[in-house]
Design an enzyme around this catalytic site. Structure first.
Site, PDB file in Angstrom:
ATOM      1  CG  ASP A 499      -1.893   1.149   1.314  1.00  0.00           C
ATOM      2  OD1 ASP A 499      -2.162   1.692   0.452  1.00  0.00           O
ATOM      3  OD2 ASP A 499      -1.705   1.674   2.497  1.00  0.00           O
ATOM      4  CG  ASP A 898      -1.606   1.926   6.600  1.00  0.00           C
ATOM      5  OD1 ASP A 898      -2.142   1.949   5.472  1.00  0.00           O
ATOM      6  OD2 ASP A 898      -1.838   3.215   7.072  1.00  0.00           O
ATOM      7  CG  ASP A 902      -3.883  -1.654   2.867  1.00  0.00           C
ATOM      8  OD1 ASP A 902      -4.061  -1.279   1.398  1.00  0.00           O
ATOM      9  OD2 ASP A 902      -3.449  -0.672   3.508  1.00  0.00           O
TER      10      ASP A 902
END
Lengths: 1193, 333
Positions: A499, A898, A902
């Site tokens: 990410d 995080d 995700d």
């Protein structure tokens, strides 16, 4: 408070090591996920969607990701069970979710709660009381239940069947004690561990159940034990109380019915969330005027972000949503008191329904190992078949003699009528022989290996957690191992999907630049003393200091009198007002000074409010009806007349503000794409154009942008809106859709005010980490919700993209054009031989590509590219991209992120890593490992992953060898006993062999041995390739090991056989010789492969040999055992020592020779690096070399 | 700051938890490899030679008598001969001493194809009964030789005791009897702890099927050395058991007359019986295996050492040479 203590336990499971990690090690024999306490914590779902008005997501991009979290959550729930469509963009799911939450509750699905009438509520339905029970067992149920649970494991069943077989008198190979010992030891240890854990749970349950809370009884609030609370009762709690059950808010200390809660015990998020009491109830005091009503709500379910109910009060029907319910485990903050009615209690609360652990994955190495285990089982069956066939042939040949053979004696003559003694015919004898040989050769299937592997993983986890290189100072968090069974997968990763926000970047937003009414204020930012105000003799300062633009600071002080400064005034006022931030005043050590902490869910909003404060527009107070802003020292109160929350379709939020001078304005803040469609371009078109230019330049340097617009509402306009807003917000059905419609109608023809640019800084060490990963031949893909320009600029700053790369950009709106772009890209990659290539693809294109026949083409193209950047992708698409690789290759994938968005990819990838950062803990909760910083990925993979893989691979092979060599020694002997499964080795030694004699060193070595030092592994990331190429465990190594095993077993068995042929040696003596020989041998074999000899390795290996000797002697001093004194008689003769030494040397010479030959002629990278480490002549590679290496790939 | 440190979760920087314990990291350089192979060779070849010469010094006389001790008239029905209790089964064998045999000379009987390690056989005894006079009823492993037909416990019970070997040997040279010392043939430990000095044979060998020798009921088990030797079951189907010791030297080329009482029935399964007279050395009896094995292993190691020397001379590799790293070896395109 108790909740938080529990949570701590969960979050840092391994902190228990601090107390007694050795004890834990011993206790953790059982399946590792079981060590996790039942999690009070919740599994992930979205929080932005349902938590009322506090979520305007700042930058368009982030907003989009957040808004799609619904789809992520559905993945979370369903993953694995059904095929998902990864291409969907979430919009459909959104509306579905909305319609879901507004359907009528069926009568049969509903639970009826009579407010303040617990008797009536509970007489018709059996609702759970509020006492909870996380403990699994009671004193009585412990034994049966615990045993039942333990025998769910195949290994134990195998043990059990073997033990049961052995109890049949016909098959009794081992004595009763010896045959039950291994199983009972394992069962006992596990049971003790379970009992201990359950006792702790009992204790915590008791504390939890006996907490006091204030319950309305006969119109007075009385203290009552938590466990006695019933559904329907009204309870009152004050600030910092933990809520004892799920309640619907009735009223709070705030006149508008707002309550702030903290859900840290629930989902780990520390920011405050708002909950509302309904208007109809908030003014009532339950003591004085009775609240009588009926709440009709859903049956208990585990969705913590969804709640759907209606309340009937005073003949009015009200609809209740997730913003009206406060869940068990939350803490009331910033609100003096709140009153609510219990709707779910005890085990039916959402928190309790969610108490389950993280799903487990199985490591790749273990999967491969299981294949070899099947081979070993076949091998076992072959051995047993061979023995039973031979036994059959022998019996048939001697059929006529059996009766009189002194050592067989088929017939029993002691009674007048002669009967067969212990003989039931040839066929049965052969069958019995088969079963007996299974019993004797049982350890061919290394059951102990599974237990060893679990112990080793616990040990490895201990070291990963204790690694101070993976400790994050900023968040004060250690590395966390949430899944314990995939440690070794970390050593074989080929793809990393990352990410961006919060993973590569810090997710700590900093206000950088502003474009106000077409003027770009992007001069150099300077430190300022910070703006402060005086309140009642105290100095109030914002908690965070922001660097300011000097010119803008001067201009902002002028006020809204001049034409230019009016826009600046509007701009900062918008930033201060148009948000959901709650200012909280905290004391400092200096009694004259107080700090204002801006609490909110979105870091972008916080940054904007801090920035506004720095320029003299300080938000001081927020209630649901008004806000107070200190503007350049002058306190002003604005009425918040309405607020349209952020949603994913509009990608903006708006607030309707009543100004002190009576005017009403709507202020809108949102993503550029959505804002430019609603801005009135007929006026100030040059400003719009200039702003657009500024926006582009901001995003090209990786900044996150937001556009602000404003419009003054005329009185009729306002009244029209107000009535529509009232109607919509009190609507029972379809409220969200109605509100959205009202918002869309209002948010038109805005005047552009300006745009803000926020910097999300790269985390420290990210470029270096990416460089290392790339050198380790790990492909790093970035999947982000941000826009393309931002993604590319972050790509450059993180050194993911370099200037010599050819970029293939795919932005398409149709399937056709996508196909074409992919084809072109492929041609470019393969035919023109351009390297390196970076692929940049956006979410819209992915909609057309994923789940269609273009997927294959994308895979082809992507695997030819060095770097892949996916922008504007929805959470489901992230999972789709991971699946793209996972389904088509054998390569291991790792996803790191995080945020809630995700979660889907973390679950999809072979290894999921959560960053415990700013965006809450959903990612962490879904992950297998969690850590504080992206750069820890390097030590995690290159160092720990490498070690874990090497160690585990070796341990598995060694365990195969260790058990097989022993079984073969037994097997050879069986050939000389008339195929009757006699063992010369005493039954106790047979049992202790894998439990005691040889078990400890392999575990210790697999936890402690290091093939290379951390320094070398980090200096040469390429060494990671050993894991990717399966160098430590593969079919070739397996067969080599088996061949070596065969040779060693032959040496161990036949040397004593020939040496003592035609002598008066007795069975026990030669058995002792074999025992010692084989135990010495396997330990020496292990010693030969140890790389680093620490005192622990020495102690375990030599200690094992010593323990074996002690045990053999101990067994031989028991007079009733057949081997009494044999070891002393044996050891008094030289031939014993000659045999023992000869066996060791002859057995290891081939292995040693071949190993040395390979080491010299075909040295592995690891071997070279090890030599270099010792002799220190590895030339440090220059940067030039790095470049060349990375480009060559 | 202090308070922050207290709550800090920063792992302790101990050498153990950081996996940096001091360690010895041996690397087997060519020198070490060659040295170790040569060392093995140098140690093993002399040891092998010593063992071989020791074995060579052992003088051993082996005489198979199971066939020879059946009169020709019974050669087709050896079993009926051996089973007939009234038959005189003494037979005379002549042995030649090939080399001088120095006392003590051990007299063994050797049985072949006799599976003393057969599962049914090894378990068929009661260790408790053997050592404890009060445990005479502890016979649960001994079936079918546990109780007599009139339900009295057999001491010692079980197949092992029941099948006690009962051939006897009398040796004489030049008409003079050679004394075979039957004392001290069993392990001292067995006599002291495993077989009780107050346990006397009872109801032994009284059944219809006689398995082997009988025991003098006046002598406690701890002194029945033949039984003790027999009950220490052999590891392998071809085995020897000590019969007695001769404490005088036997001169070279001497002729010894062995008077064998051929009682033990192995004819059913064709098991051979042999009388063995042997001296011993430190390596044990006559057995060249260990010597040859040691010499072969030693020789092999020397051979490997030479090969490694050649390998290191003709294909040298600098230790830790980075050009051998896989990523440096790849051809540059």
């Amino acid at each position: 408070m108790h909740h938080s203590s529990l949570r701590k336990r969960v979050v840092a499971v391994f902190d228990r090591f601090k107390l007694s990690w050795i004890f834990t090690l011993l206790l953790l024999l059982k399946n590792t996920p079981a060590i996790f306490y039942p999690l009070w914590l919740l599994i992930v779902t979205d929080n932005s969607q349902h938590q009322s008005p506090n979520t305007l997501q700042d930058s368009s991009s982030e907003g989009e990701i957040r808004s799609k979290t619904w789809s992520a959550n559905s993945v979370f729930v369903n993953l694995g069970s059904k095929r998902l469509s990864h291409g969907s963009r979430g919009g459909a799911t959104d509306s579905e979710a909305f319609s879901m939450s507004h359907r009528e509750i069926n009568v049969e699905d509903a639970r009826l709660v009579y407010v303040n009438d617990a008797l009536k509520t509970n007489e018709r339905f059996e609702f759970a009381g509020n006492s909870i029970r996380t403990a699994k067992y009671s004193v009585l149920s412990f034994l049966p239940r615990n045993l039942f649970e333990q025998f769910h494991r195949v290994a134990y069943i195998y043990f059990l069947i073997i033990a049961i077989l052995n109890q049949l008198p016909q098959l009794a190979v081992f004595g009763r004690g010896a045959s039950i010992l291994p199983l009972s030891v394992v069962l006992l240890v596990t049971a003790v561990k379970d009992a201990y854990e359950d006792w702790r749970r009992h204790k915590s349950d008791r504390i939890e159940n006996n907490r006091m809370s204030s319950v309305l009884v006969n119109d007075r609030f009385k203290q009552k034990k938590c466990k006695d609370i019933q559904v329907g009762e009204i309870i009152k709690f004050s600030a910092d109380d933990t809520i004892p059950s799920d309640i619907v808010l009735l009223s709070t200390s705030d006149p508008t019915g707002v309550a702030y809660i903290q859900t840290i015990n629930l989902d780990g998020e520390s920011n405050l969330k708002t909950r509302y009491a309904k208007q109809e109830t908030l003014s009532r005091t339950p003591e004085k005027d009775m609240i009588n009503g009926i709440i009709k709500c859903e049956k208990p379910n585990r969705n913590i972000y969804g709640f759907h109910a209606t309340m009937e009060i005073d003949g009015k029907h009200l609809s209740l949503g997730p913003s009206n319910i406060v869940l068990r485990g939350c803490v009331l903050k910033n609100t003096n008191w709140a009153i609510g009615v219990v709707v779910y209690a005890g085990r039916e609360t959402k928190a309790m329904l969610n108490s389950s652990g993280a799903p487990s994955k199985r490591s790749r190495l273990e999967t491969r190992m299981n294949r070899e285990i099947i081979l070993l089982s076949l091998f076992l069956v072959a051995l047993c078949t061979a023995v039973s066939i031979c036994a059959g042939v022998w019996l048939r040949e001697h059929e006529n003699e059996l009766e009189f053979l002194q050592f067989y004696r088929k017939k029993d003559y002691s009674q007048p009528q002669v009967k067969n003694y212990n003989y039931s015919g040839l066929g049965v004898e052969v069958f019995f022989t088969f079963l007996m040989s299974v019993i004797v050769f049982q350890i061919m299937i290394p059951i102990s290996l599974y237990i060893s592997m679990e112990l080793v993983r616990v040990g490895q986890a201990y070291f990963m957690i204790r690694d101070d290189k993976m400790y994050d100072e900023m968040s004060n968090s250690r590395f966390q191992c949430r899944a314990l069974n995939i440690n070794e997968d970390l050593g074989q990763i080929k793809y990393v999907f990352s990410d961006k926000t919060g993973t590569l970047t810090e997710n700590k937003m900093e206000f950088k630049h502003a474009s106000i009414f077409g003027v770009d204020y992007s001069g150099e930012n300077i430190d300022s003393d910070g703006y402060f105000i005086q309140v009642n003799g105290h100095v109030w300062r914002p908690k965070m200091k922001v660097k300011v633009d000097k010119e803008l600071l001067e201009l902002s002080k002028i006020g809204n009198n001049s034409k230019d400064s009016k826009w600046i005034y509007d701009f900062f006022l918008s930033l201060a007002a148009c948000n959901t931030i709650v200012p909280i005043v905290i004391d400092t050590s200096n009694p004259d000074e107080k700090l204002i902490d801006y609490q909110g869910e979105s870091p972008d909003e916080q940054a904007l409010v801090y920035a506004a404060a720095a320029y003299g527009f300080m938000l001081m107070e927020r209630t649901s009806g008004h806000i107070v802003i200190d503007i350049q020292g002058e306190r002003q109160r604005f009425n918040v007349l309405g607020m349209h929350e952020f949603d994913s379709d509009r990608k903006r939020m708006s607030v309707i503000l009543g100004f002190p001078n009576g005017t009403v304005k709507v202020i809108v803040k949102g993503a550029d794409t959505s804002m430019f469609t609603i801005i009135d371009k007929s006026v100030n078109s040059d400003v719009t154009r200039a702003t657009e230019t500024h926006l582009n330049s901001y995003s090209s340097i990786g900044l996150r942008t937001l556009v602000v617009g404003i419009r003054e509402l005329s009185v009729p306009e306002f009244e029209h809106w107000q009535s529509a807003y009232e109607t919509a917000s009190t609507a029972v059905n379809g409220r969200v859709a109605l509100l959205r419609k009202v918002a869309v109608n209002l948010e038109t023809d805005l005047e552009i005010v300006g745009a803000s640019a926020i910097e999300d800084r790269l985390q420290t060490g990210v470029p270096e980490a990416i460089e290392s990963l790339r050198k380790a031949d790990i492909k790093v893909w970035v999947l982000t919700g941000d826009k393309q320009e931002t993604a590319i600029s972050i790509g450059y700053s993180s050194r993911l993209l370099t200037s010599n790369m050819t970029q293939i950009v795919i932005n398409c709106n149709t399937k056709m054009s996508c196909g074409k772009s992919l084809e072109d890209g492929l041609i470019m990659c393969t035919n023109l031989d351009v390297t390196p290539v970076a692929l940049i693809i956006d979410g819209t294109s992915l909609v057309y590509i994923l789940d269609s026949d273009l997927e294959e083409q994308l895979f082809q193209l992507a695997s030819n590219c060095t770097v892949v950047l996916c922008c504007r992708v929805a959470p489901l698409q992230k999972a789709g991209i991971v699946a793209l690789i996972k389904n088509r290759t054998d390569d291991m994938t790792l996803a790191i992120g995080d945020g809630a968005n995700d979660v889907s990819m973390i679950q999809m990838a072979d290894v999921g890593i959560g960053i415990s950062g700013q965006e809450g803990r959903q990612a962490v909760m879904a992950s297998d490992f969690a850590m504080g910083q992206f750069r820890f990925l390097v030590p995690l993979l290159l160092v720990h992953g490498h070690w874990n893989y090497q160690r585990m691979g070796y341990m598995i092979l060694y365990n195969f060898y260790r058990n097989a060599v022993f079984v073969l020694v037994l097997f050879w002997y069986v050939l000389f006993t008339g195929f009757t499964l006699t063992t010369a080795i005493t039954e106790w030694s047979s049992v202790l062999y894998s439990v005691l004699y040889t078990s400890v060193p392999t575990i210790v070595i697999a936890i402690l041995d290091k093939d290379l030092s951390r320094r070398s592994l980090l200096a040469y990331p390429q060494l990671y390739g050993a894991g990717q190429r399966h160098e430590s465990y593969n079919a070739k190594l397996f067969w080599l090991t088996i061949a070596d095993t065969l040779w060693q077993s032959i040496v161990v068995f036949y040397v004593p056989l020939f040496a003592y042929w035609k002598t008066d040696i007795d069975g026990s003596s030669v058995g002792d010789l074999w025992t010692l020989a084989v135990v010495f041998l396997v330990n020496i074999h292990l010693a030969m492969d140890v790389v680093r000899w620490t005192w622990v390795s020495h102690a375990s290996i030599w200690g094992s040999i010593l323990v074996t000797c002690v045990c053999v002697v101990a067994i031989d001093v028991i007079p009733v055992l057949p081997g009494y004194w044999a070891i002393f008689e044996l050891a008094s003769k030289e031939s014993f020592w000659i045999c023992l030494l000869g066996i060791q040397i002859a057995a290891v010479v081939p292995r040693f020779g071949i190993k040395m030959y390979v080491q010299h002629c075909e040295p592995s990278d690891i071997q070279i690096a090890r030599e270099a480490e010792k002799f220190g002549n590895l030339i440090e590679p220059t940067t030039q070399e790095i470049e060349m290496n990375s480009t060559r790939r | 700051m202090d308070q922050k440190n207290k709550t800090s979760k920063k792992p302790k920087n101990s050498k153990f938890s950081q996996q940096e314990l001091p360690a010895w990291k041996p690397i087997l350089t060519p020198g070490w490899v060659i040295t170790s192979f040569i060392t093995i060779g140098v140690l093993f070849i002399p040891t092998g030679l010593l063992a071989l010469s020791a074995s060579d010094n052992v003088v051993e006389i082996v005489d198979r008598y199971d066939e020879g001790c059946i009169p020709d008239s019974y050669s087709q029905k050896a079993e009926s001969y051996i089973q007939n209790p009234n038959q005189n089964k003494t037979c005379v064998r002549t042995l030649r001493v090939p080399k001088k045999m120095v006392a003590p000379i051990f007299v063994y009987y050797q049985l072949e194809k006799f599976y003393q390690n057969h599962r049914r056989f090894v378990k068929s005894k009661s260790d408790k009964q053997l050592r404890d006079a009060d445990a005479q009823d502890d016979t649960h492993n001994c079936f079918p030789e546990d109780y007599t037909a009139d339900n009295k416990p057999i001491v010692p019970c079980g197949l092992i005791a029941w099948s006690l070997f009962n051939d006897t040997y009398k040796l004489s040279a030049r008409g003079k009897a050679i004394n075979i010392d039957k004392k001290g043939i069993a392990w001292k430990s067995d006599m002291e702890a495993k077989f009780g000095s107050n346990v006397y044979p009872k109801n032994f060998q009284k059944g219809t099927l006689i398995g082997g020798g009988k025991l003098d009921e006046r002598i406690p088990l701890s002194e029945q050395e033949d039984l003790i030797v027999w009950m220490r079951t052999a590891a392998l189907p071809t085995f020897r058991k000590l019969y007695g010791k001769i404490n005088t030297d036997l001169e070279s080329h001497e002729t010894i007359t062995a008077e064998v009482e051929n009682n033990y029935n192995t004819y059913k399964f064709g098991g051979r019986k042999k009388l063995v007279l042997s001296t011993t050395t430190w390596i044990g009896g006559k057995n060249d295996f260990l010597g040859i094995a040691y010499i072969s292993v030693g020789g092999l190691c020397l051979f490997i050492a030479i090969n490694f020397i050649l390998l290191y001379v003709f294909r040298p590799r600098r230790l830790g040479d980075p050009s051998y790293l896989s990523w440096n070896r790849q051809p540059i395109v």
